[in-house]
Write a protein that holds these residues in place. Sequence first.
Motif, PDB file in Angstrom:
ATOM      1  N   TRP A   1    -112.933  75.649  86.893  1.00 48.72           N
ATOM      2  CA  TRP A   1    -113.486  74.435  87.486  1.00 48.72           C
ATOM      3  C   TRP A   1    -112.455  73.824  88.428  1.00 48.72           C
ATOM      4  O   TRP A   1    -111.272  74.137  88.337  1.00 48.72           O
TER       5      TRP A   1
ATOM      6  N   MET B   1    -110.383  67.746  88.225  1.00 48.77           N
ATOM      7  CA  MET B   1    -111.623  67.349  87.567  1.00 48.77           C
ATOM      8  C   MET B   1    -111.473  67.631  86.066  1.00 48.77           C
ATOM      9  O   MET B   1    -111.012  68.699  85.680  1.00 48.77           O
ATOM     10  N   GLU B   2    -111.837  66.676  85.241  1.00 51.01           N
ATOM     11  CA  GLU B   2    -111.821  66.883  83.796  1.00 51.01           C
ATOM     12  C   GLU B   2    -112.913  67.870  83.404  1.00 51.01           C
ATOM     13  O   GLU B   2    -113.966  67.936  84.051  1.00 51.01           O
TER      14      GLU B   2
ATOM     15  N   ASP C   1    -115.042  67.907  80.929  1.00 53.80           N
ATOM     16  CA  ASP C   1    -116.325  67.265  80.623  1.00 53.80           C
ATOM     17  C   ASP C   1    -117.090  66.876  81.885  1.00 53.80           C
ATOM     18  O   ASP C   1    -118.302  67.070  81.979  1.00 53.80           O
ATOM     19  N   ASP C   2    -116.355  66.338  82.870  1.00 46.76           N
ATOM     20  CA  ASP C   2    -116.995  65.959  84.135  1.00 46.76           C
ATOM     21  C   ASP C   2    -117.505  67.189  84.877  1.00 46.76           C
ATOM     22  O   ASP C   2    -118.590  67.174  85.472  1.00 46.76           O
ATOM     23  N   ALA C   3    -116.725  68.262  84.855  1.00 54.21           N
ATOM     24  CA  ALA C   3    -117.130  69.500  85.518  1.00 54.21           C
ATOM     25  C   ALA C   3    -118.362  70.095  84.850  1.00 54.21           C
ATOM     26  O   ALA C   3    -119.277  70.580  85.522  1.00 54.21           O
ATOM     27  N   GLU C   4    -118.408  70.024  83.521  1.00 52.27           N
ATOM     28  CA  GLU C   4    -119.578  70.538  82.807  1.00 52.27           C
ATOM     29  C   GLU C   4    -120.819  69.706  83.137  1.00 52.27           C
ATOM     30  O   GLU C   4    -121.884  70.257  83.431  1.00 52.27           O
ATOM     31  N   ASP C   5    -120.663  68.386  83.121  1.00 55.33           N
ATOM     32  CA  ASP C   5    -121.797  67.507  83.416  1.00 55.33           C
ATOM     33  C   ASP C   5    -122.342  67.706  84.823  1.00 55.33           C
ATOM     34  O   ASP C   5    -123.551  67.602  85.051  1.00 55.33           O
ATOM     35  N   SER C   6    -121.464  67.997  85.774  1.00 56.79           N
ATOM     36  CA  SER C   6    -121.894  68.160  87.168  1.00 56.79           C
ATOM     37  C   SER C   6    -122.237  69.607  87.525  1.00 56.79           C
ATOM     38  O   SER C   6    -122.639  69.889  88.646  1.00 56.79           O
TER      39      SER C   6
ATOM     40  N   ASP D   1    -120.099  72.124  87.678  1.00 57.88           N
ATOM     41  CA  ASP D   1    -119.035  72.722  88.492  1.00 57.88           C
ATOM     42  C   ASP D   1    -118.187  73.753  87.738  1.00 57.88           C
ATOM     43  O   ASP D   1    -117.198  74.236  88.273  1.00 57.88           O
TER      44      ASP D   1
END
Length: 90
Positions: free
Chosen positions: A68, A72-73, A75-80, A82
């Motif tokens: 990712w 980018m964290e 969790d944020d990458a998973e949510d988006s 990415d």
Amino acid sequence: MANFNYGIDCPNEESAEKLREFIESLDFFQDELDADEERVSLISKQGLLEELKKYASENSMELSIEVWPEGMEWDDAEDSGDIELFNFRR
């Protein structure tokens, strides 16, 4: 070439430490290289994927890899959406 976060799951702690040593020996940009239990993590270039594929094949090892964008964290990458997933097998 952009930098990416890598999370690499190995079969066991010993194989993770050997992979960490292999990555450390490469002439690639690498930052925050660490092995914790069965997982190796670092920041590096996209070209590292090809080295990991060869390593898995040459060492008869299965690697599960999450990639990712740097900065980018997870969790944020998973949510988006990415996070890219790769599985390399022997």
